[in-house]
Design an enzyme around this catalytic site. Sequence first.
Site, short mmCIF file in Angstrom:
data_model
loop_
_atom_site.label_atom_id
_atom_site.label_comp_id
_atom_site.label_asym_id
_atom_site.label_seq_id
_atom_site.Cartn_x
_atom_site.Cartn_y
_atom_site.Cartn_z
N ASN A 248 -4.14 -7.98 13.38
CA ASN A 248 -3.71 -9.28 12.86
C ASN A 248 -2.18 -9.42 12.91
OD1 ASN A 248 -6.41 -9.85 12.15
ND2 ASN A 248 -6.18 -8.80 10.20
N ASP B 115 -9.04 3.05 5.82
CA ASP B 115 -8.74 1.82 5.07
C ASP B 115 -9.34 1.93 3.67
OD1 ASP B 115 -8.89 -0.97 4.08
OD2 ASP B 115 -8.25 -1.49 6.10
N ILE B 116 -8.54 1.55 2.68
CA ILE B 116 -8.96 1.70 1.28
C ILE B 116 -10.07 0.71 0.90
CG2 ILE B 116 -7.33 0.11 0.16
CD1 ILE B 116 -6.62 2.46 -1.74
N HIS C 197 -7.12 -2.18 13.27
CA HIS C 197 -8.32 -1.82 12.53
C HIS C 197 -9.35 -1.31 13.53
CE1 HIS C 197 -7.43 -4.23 8.77
NE2 HIS C 197 -6.63 -4.84 9.62
N GLN D 110 -2.97 -11.19 8.42
CA GLN D 110 -2.17 -9.98 8.16
C GLN D 110 -1.70 -9.97 6.72
OE1 GLN D 110 1.29 -9.42 10.70
NE2 GLN D 110 1.46 -7.26 10.16
N HIS E 259 -0.55 -2.68 12.76
CA HIS E 259 -1.69 -1.76 12.65
C HIS E 259 -2.91 -2.32 13.36
CE1 HIS E 259 -1.82 -4.46 9.14
NE2 HIS E 259 -3.13 -4.38 9.25
P1 5GP Z 1 -4.35 -6.63 7.40
O1 5GP Z 1 -5.06 -7.62 6.54
O2 5GP Z 1 -2.85 -6.64 7.18
O3 5GP Z 1 -4.72 -6.70 8.86
O4 5GP Z 1 -4.90 -5.21 6.95
C1 5GP Z 1 -4.34 -4.45 5.94
C2 5GP Z 1 -5.38 -3.42 5.56
O5 5GP Z 1 -4.74 -2.42 4.79
C3 5GP Z 1 -6.52 -3.96 4.70
O6 5GP Z 1 -7.77 -3.77 5.36
C4 5GP Z 1 -6.43 -3.18 3.42
O7 5GP Z 1 -7.68 -2.80 2.88
C5 5GP Z 1 -5.62 -1.94 3.82
N1 5GP Z 1 -4.82 -1.40 2.75
C6 5GP Z 1 -4.02 -2.10 1.89
N2 5GP Z 1 -3.40 -1.26 1.04
C7 5GP Z 1 -3.82 -0.01 1.36
C8 5GP Z 1 -3.52 1.29 0.82
O8 5GP Z 1 -2.75 1.46 -0.12
N3 5GP Z 1 -4.14 2.34 1.41
C9 5GP Z 1 -5.01 2.20 2.45
N4 5GP Z 1 -5.56 3.30 2.95
N5 5GP Z 1 -5.30 0.99 2.99
C10 5GP Z 1 -4.72 -0.10 2.44
#
Ligand code: 5GP
Length: 146
Positions: free
Chosen positions: A92, A32-33, A107, A99, A105
């Site tokens: 999420n 995760d970035i 985590h 989300q 996905h």
């Molecule tokens: P969500 O909030 O949808 O459950 O999680 C999305 C996750 O994707 C976040 O933790 C965010 O940091 C990660 N993320 C968003 N854009 C990128 C990206 O371009 N590269 C990577 N490696 N992670 C990303």
Amino acid sequence: MSTTDCLFCKIVEGTLPSLKVYETEHLYAFLDIKPAHRGHTLLVPKTHCRDIFDAAHGQDARLGEEVLRTMQRLAAALKEVTGCPGINIIQNNGSAAGQTVFHLHWHIIPRFENDGIPAWPQKKYESQAAMNDMAETLRNALSCTN
Ligand code: 5GP
Ligand code: ZN
């Protein structure tokens, strides 16, 4: 959203960069970035689906087995590498649930004692009857008689 507009589809295809940590036939795992802790890993199906509801359609029924096995491997590796005593696995569904990327996905997050990451609130039902009602309503929705 079409898969050509999807960030994680692009990562899986390799048209956007990512730091891969593992992959299987149907799954791709990368860092995760914006990690909650170092090593915070995202696990995604290689085939686009939006969330857990969408996953009921289209995805191979055996995917669940592969996901569980892969999460176990990733969690064990993160524990070994970071020394974390705990791991959260979070997934999420929908913006109300946090989300932000609409490609299913999980985590996998290393956790440490008193690491400052807030837990969700622990509320109470207004009564035992209200809790009983909720269980019964859910059983009915699930057509479960036991
Ligand atoms: P969500 O909030 O949808 O459950 O999680 C999305 C996750 O994707 C976040 O933790 C965010 O940091 C990660 N993320 C968003 N854009 C990128 C990206 O371009 N590269 C990577 N490696 N992670 C990303
Ligand atoms: Zn996608």
